[in-house]
Design a protein around this motif. Structure first.
Motif, PDB file in Angstrom:
ATOM      1  N   TRP A 147       0.815  -1.212   0.000  1.00  0.00           N
ATOM      2  CA  TRP A 147       0.000   0.000   0.000  1.00  0.00           C
ATOM      3  C   TRP A 147       0.848   1.262   0.000  1.00  0.00           C
ATOM      4  O   TRP A 147       0.481   2.277  -0.595  1.00  0.00           O
ATOM      5  N   PHE A 148       1.997   1.201   0.632  1.00  0.00           N
ATOM      6  CA  PHE A 148       2.895   2.355   0.593  1.00  0.00           C
ATOM      7  C   PHE A 148       3.299   2.665  -0.847  1.00  0.00           C
ATOM      8  O   PHE A 148       3.284   3.827  -1.274  1.00  0.00           O
ATOM      9  N   TYR A 149       3.646   1.620  -1.612  1.00  0.00           N
ATOM     10  CA  TYR A 149       4.067   1.854  -2.993  1.00  0.00           C
ATOM     11  C   TYR A 149       2.891   2.286  -3.867  1.00  0.00           C
ATOM     12  O   TYR A 149       3.050   3.130  -4.755  1.00  0.00           O
ATOM     13  N   GLN A 150       1.721   1.731  -3.618  1.00  0.00           N
ATOM     14  CA  GLN A 150       0.564   2.164  -4.401  1.00  0.00           C
ATOM     15  C   GLN A 150       0.214   3.621  -4.078  1.00  0.00           C
ATOM     16  O   GLN A 150      -0.062   4.417  -4.975  1.00  0.00           O
ATOM     17  N   PHE A 151       0.267   3.975  -2.802  1.00  0.00           N
ATOM     18  CA  PHE A 151      -0.019   5.354  -2.408  1.00  0.00           C
ATOM     19  C   PHE A 151       1.065   6.320  -2.901  1.00  0.00           C
ATOM     20  O   PHE A 151       0.800   7.505  -3.102  1.00  0.00           O
ATOM     21  N   SER A 152       2.294   5.819  -3.062  1.00  0.00           N
ATOM     22  CA  SER A 152       3.399   6.675  -3.506  1.00  0.00           C
ATOM     23  C   SER A 152       3.369   6.934  -5.005  1.00  0.00           C
ATOM     24  O   SER A 152       4.058   7.842  -5.490  1.00  0.00           O
ATOM     25  N   ASP A 153       2.598   6.141  -5.729  1.00  0.00           N
ATOM     26  CA  ASP A 153       2.549   6.286  -7.183  1.00  0.00           C
ATOM     27  C   ASP A 153       1.994   7.659  -7.552  1.00  0.00           C
ATOM     28  O   ASP A 153       1.042   8.159  -6.943  1.00  0.00           O
ATOM     29  N   ILE A 154       2.582   8.261  -8.558  1.00  0.00           N
ATOM     30  CA  ILE A 154       2.230   9.637  -8.933  1.00  0.00           C
ATOM     31  C   ILE A 154       0.774   9.760  -9.359  1.00  0.00           C
ATOM     32  O   ILE A 154       0.133  10.793  -9.162  1.00  0.00           O
ATOM     33  N   ARG A 155       0.213   8.683  -9.923  1.00  0.00           N
ATOM     34  CA  ARG A 155      -1.187   8.752 -10.354  1.00  0.00           C
ATOM     35  C   ARG A 155      -2.131   8.817  -9.160  1.00  0.00           C
ATOM     36  O   ARG A 155      -3.108   9.569  -9.174  1.00  0.00           O
ATOM     37  N   PHE A 156      -1.831   8.047  -8.108  1.00  0.00           N
ATOM     38  CA  PHE A 156      -2.650   8.140  -6.903  1.00  0.00           C
ATOM     39  C   PHE A 156      -2.494   9.519  -6.275  1.00  0.00           C
ATOM     40  O   PHE A 156      -3.466  10.125  -5.825  1.00  0.00           O
ATOM     41  N   ASN A 157      -1.262  10.009  -6.250  1.00  0.00           N
ATOM     42  CA  ASN A 157      -1.005  11.325  -5.665  1.00  0.00           C
ATOM     43  C   ASN A 157      -1.787  12.412  -6.392  1.00  0.00           C
ATOM     44  O   ASN A 157      -2.334  13.324  -5.763  1.00  0.00           O
ATOM     45  N   SER A 158      -1.867  12.312  -7.714  1.00  0.00           N
ATOM     46  CA  SER A 158      -2.620  13.299  -8.500  1.00  0.00           C
ATOM     47  C   SER A 158      -4.109  13.228  -8.172  1.00  0.00           C
ATOM     48  O   SER A 158      -4.784  14.260  -8.057  1.00  0.00           O
ATOM     49  N   ARG A 159      -4.622  12.020  -8.010  1.00  0.00           N
ATOM     50  CA  ARG A 159      -6.038  11.856  -7.657  1.00  0.00           C
ATOM     51  C   ARG A 159      -6.320  12.435  -6.273  1.00  0.00           C
ATOM     52  O   ARG A 159      -7.352  13.067  -6.047  1.00  0.00           O
ATOM     53  N   LEU A 160      -5.372  12.222  -5.363  1.00  0.00           N
ATOM     54  CA  LEU A 160      -5.539  12.717  -4.001  1.00  0.00           C
ATOM     55  C   LEU A 160      -5.566  14.244  -3.984  1.00  0.00           C
ATOM     56  O   LEU A 160      -6.398  14.860  -3.303  1.00  0.00           O
ATOM     57  N   LYS A 161      -4.674  14.859  -4.744  1.00  0.00           N
ATOM     58  CA  LYS A 161      -4.646  16.318  -4.806  1.00  0.00           C
ATOM     59  C   LYS A 161      -5.920  16.871  -5.429  1.00  0.00           C
ATOM     60  O   LYS A 161      -6.406  17.935  -5.044  1.00  0.00           O
ATOM     61  N   ALA A 162      -6.467  16.128  -6.407  1.00  0.00           N
ATOM     62  CA  ALA A 162      -7.690  16.582  -7.069  1.00  0.00           C
ATOM     63  C   ALA A 162      -8.878  16.574  -6.111  1.00  0.00           C
ATOM     64  O   ALA A 162      -9.849  17.319  -6.303  1.00  0.00           O
ATOM     65  N   LEU A 163      -8.805  15.740  -5.076  1.00  0.00           N
ATOM     66  CA  LEU A 163      -9.893  15.669  -4.098  1.00  0.00           C
ATOM     67  C   LEU A 163      -9.847  16.803  -3.085  1.00  0.00           C
ATOM     68  O   LEU A 163     -10.831  17.066  -2.399  1.00  0.00           O
ATOM     69  N   SER A 164      -8.704  17.442  -2.948  1.00  0.00           N
ATOM     70  CA  SER A 164      -8.552  18.478  -1.923  1.00  0.00           C
ATOM     71  C   SER A 164      -9.347  19.716  -2.297  1.00  0.00           C
ATOM     72  O   SER A 164      -9.566  20.019  -3.468  1.00  0.00           O
ATOM     73  N   ALA A 165      -9.769  20.428  -1.286  1.00  0.00           N
ATOM     74  CA  ALA A 165     -10.571  21.630  -1.508  1.00  0.00           C
ATOM     75  C   ALA A 165      -9.771  22.669  -2.271  1.00  0.00           C
ATOM     76  O   ALA A 165      -8.592  22.875  -2.011  1.00  0.00           O
ATOM     77  N   SER A 166     -10.408  23.321  -3.225  1.00  0.00           N
ATOM     78  CA  SER A 166      -9.728  24.330  -4.051  1.00  0.00           C
ATOM     79  C   SER A 166      -9.747  25.678  -3.331  1.00  0.00           C
ATOM     80  O   SER A 166     -10.453  26.602  -3.715  1.00  0.00           O
ATOM     81  N   THR A 167      -8.980  25.758  -2.258  1.00  0.00           N
ATOM     82  CA  THR A 167      -8.867  26.998  -1.489  1.00  0.00           C
ATOM     83  C   THR A 167      -7.398  27.367  -1.386  1.00  0.00           C
ATOM     84  O   THR A 167      -6.528  26.689  -1.924  1.00  0.00           O
ATOM     85  N   SER A 168      -7.124  28.462  -0.691  1.00  0.00           N
ATOM     86  CA  SER A 168      -5.731  28.878  -0.523  1.00  0.00           C
ATOM     87  C   SER A 168      -4.949  27.863   0.302  1.00  0.00           C
ATOM     88  O   SER A 168      -3.731  27.801   0.226  1.00  0.00           O
ATOM     89  N   MET A 169      -5.645  27.065   1.103  1.00  0.00           N
ATOM     90  CA  MET A 169      -5.014  26.006   1.884  1.00  0.00           C
ATOM     91  C   MET A 169      -5.693  24.680   1.538  1.00  0.00           C
ATOM     92  O   MET A 169      -6.710  24.315   2.120  1.00  0.00           O
ATOM     93  N   PRO A 170      -5.152  23.950   0.541  1.00  0.00           N
ATOM     94  CA  PRO A 170      -5.765  22.675   0.151  1.00  0.00           C
ATOM     95  C   PRO A 170      -5.869  21.728   1.343  1.00  0.00           C
ATOM     96  O   PRO A 170      -4.985  21.681   2.195  1.00  0.00           O
ATOM     97  N   ALA A 171      -6.965  20.978   1.391  1.00  0.00           N
ATOM     98  CA  ALA A 171      -7.174  20.042   2.493  1.00  0.00           C
ATOM     99  C   ALA A 171      -7.923  18.823   1.987  1.00  0.00           C
ATOM    100  O   ALA A 171      -8.738  18.918   1.066  1.00  0.00           O
ATOM    101  N   ILE A 172      -7.640  17.677   2.584  1.00  0.00           N
ATOM    102  CA  ILE A 172      -8.302  16.435   2.200  1.00  0.00           C
ATOM    103  C   ILE A 172      -9.555  16.252   3.045  1.00  0.00           C
ATOM    104  O   ILE A 172      -9.507  16.313   4.277  1.00  0.00           O
ATOM    105  N   ASN A 173     -10.667  16.023   2.367  1.00  0.00           N
ATOM    106  CA  ASN A 173     -11.935  15.746   3.041  1.00  0.00           C
ATOM    107  C   ASN A 173     -12.064  14.240   3.231  1.00  0.00           C
ATOM    108  O   ASN A 173     -12.044  13.478   2.266  1.00  0.00           O
ATOM    109  N   PHE A 174     -12.193  13.800   4.477  1.00  0.00           N
ATOM    110  CA  PHE A 174     -12.233  12.365   4.757  1.00  0.00           C
ATOM    111  C   PHE A 174     -13.431  11.678   4.096  1.00  0.00           C
ATOM    112  O   PHE A 174     -13.321  10.547   3.618  1.00  0.00           O
ATOM    113  N   ASN A 175     -14.584  12.331   4.082  1.00  0.00           N
ATOM    114  CA  ASN A 175     -15.770  11.713   3.474  1.00  0.00           C
ATOM    115  C   ASN A 175     -15.546  11.448   1.987  1.00  0.00           C
ATOM    116  O   ASN A 175     -15.930  10.399   1.458  1.00  0.00           O
ATOM    117  N   THR A 176     -14.914  12.404   1.318  1.00  0.00           N
ATOM    118  CA  THR A 176     -14.614  12.226  -0.106  1.00  0.00           C
ATOM    119  C   THR A 176     -13.553  11.155  -0.299  1.00  0.00           C
ATOM    120  O   THR A 176     -13.638  10.332  -1.219  1.00  0.00           O
TER     121      THR A 176
END
Length: 381
Positions: free
Chosen positions: A301-330
């Motif tokens: 799971w560490f390697y899957q989470f480290s993959d750039i494609r997962f990282n891009s998806r994770l960033k896309a889920l973060s709120a589009s504000t001045s301080m990006p944040a991950i929403n647990f429900n999403t």
């Protein structure tokens, strides 16, 4: 230096450049930071002018200009090992060793601490330069010819070993990238499978595999700079994103936010998606730990989470504000690939073995580089 060698200046030969020219042209861009020739694909035709700028085997060339103010290039030298192949353009000097100076020794000497002397006499602002008339007046230390040859042979062996490890590192990095690119492809059947594994991978919601636990909030005045009894390391974002950061320690009687070496955690705010693994202590409240709900292999799971494609998806889920944040429900609804624990173990072991080899080669290369640096600084004083 002028008593040990002769020299010849380059001149502007741009008008003789031709794609089907006979000679390779040495100019500012030809000097690599490893003191090796960089082929820019520039060629020049053969005529009386270009022939007069030929560099012979055993001779050196020195770059006298630098495109920047930091002096990364100025004074670097190339050692030419062939005849009738290279000519020099302007702001490059041909150095012709005399009978008391070995070309290989000169190559290592001039690219060693001697370059500091060249930098000190450089002129200019955003782009610095040096005149060879000043360079040739600098003193160099040299033993008898036989000792010069022995020194240069030793340094050449070390240089070859460093190059060998560099090639191994690049090859292993390519192998690892191939594995990651073809294993974690977000579909039922990965492009790469190991022997004995043929079943489809599950596509499941991340919240069905992990739950999320935020770290501990500790005021800065309660963070200790030195470890005391019953304190644990306090892991902050900077501990994950930067190297050699002084550690902090905190009291944590509740155990909230505690992580062990196998645990995986993420940055939740700001540097969203940055992953942590291999830490032991207490994570700060702007980090969160993923806690498995089923049997998993942490390395897989560490390697899957480290993959750039997962990282891009994770960033896309973060709120589009001045301080990006991950929403647990999403995050819980994100679809992720999962396979059997047996296949997870296999993949995790192989990728970890590659990382161990990469670390080994990096350490060996760094050790050899330090040996070379020490030799240059002690022999060429």
């Amino acid at each position: 230096m002028e008593n040990l060698s002769e020299h010849k200046s380059g001149t502007s030969i741009e008008k003789y450049f031709s794609s089907d020219g006979l000679y390779k042209v040495i100019s500012i861009g030809s000097y690599g930071l490893n003191n090796e020739y960089i082929d820019q694909g520039i060629r020049a035709v053969k005529n009386k002018t270009t022939e007069s700028k030929l560099v012979r085997s055993g001779q050196l060339t020195m770059v006298l200009n630098d495109k920047t103010a930091n002096g990364n290039l100025i004074g670097r030298c190339l050692l030419i090992s062939t005849d009738n192949e290279f000519i020099v353009n302007q702001r490059t000097e041909i150095i012709i060793p005399g009978p008391d100076l070995n070309g290989n020794y000169a190559y290592y000497y001039l690219n060693g601490p001697f370059r500091s002397k060249v930098k000190r006499i450089a002129q200019g602002g955003t782009q610095i330069y040096v005149n060879y008339s000043s360079v040739k007046k600098q003193k160099i230390n040299y033993p008898i010819k036989d000792e010069q040859i022995k020194i240069s042979k030793l340094l050449k062996i070390i240089k070859k070993l460093i190059t060998l490890y560099d090639r191994k590192l690049k090859l292993l990095s390519q192998v690892k990238k191939y594995f990651l690119d073809n294993l974690f492809v977000e579909k039922e059947y990965p492009n790469l499978r190991f022997k004995g594994f043929t079943d489809a991978w599950e596509q499941r919601k991340l919240g069905e595999i992990f739950k999320f636990s935020q770290g501990l909030q500790v005021p800065i005045d309660q963070q200790l700079e030195k470890k005391e009894e019953n304190t644990e390391r306090f892991i902050r974002i900077v501990d994950v994103t930067q190297d050699n950061i002084p550690q902090r320690f905190v009291y944590n009687p509740t155990g909230k936010g505690r992580v062990n070496l196998d645990d995986i955690f993420f940055v939740r705010y700001g540097a969203v998606g940055t992953i942590g693994h291999g830490f032991k202590g207490v994570i700060a409240n702007n980090l969160f730990k993923v806690i498995p709900l089923i049997d998993i292999n942490p390395l897989f799971w560490f390697y899957q989470f480290s993959d750039i494609r997962f990282n891009s998806r994770l960033k896309a889920l973060s709120a589009s504000t001045s301080m990006p944040a991950i929403n647990f429900n999403t995050l819980r609804k994100m679809i992720i690939s999962n396979t059997s624990i047996v296949e997870q173990n296999k993949i995790g072991t192989i990728l970890k073995s590659l990382d161990n080899l990469l670390t080994l080669y990096e350490n060996e290369q760094q050790h050899l580089t330090e040996i070379k640096k020490t030799l240059l600084n002690t022999m060429f004083i």
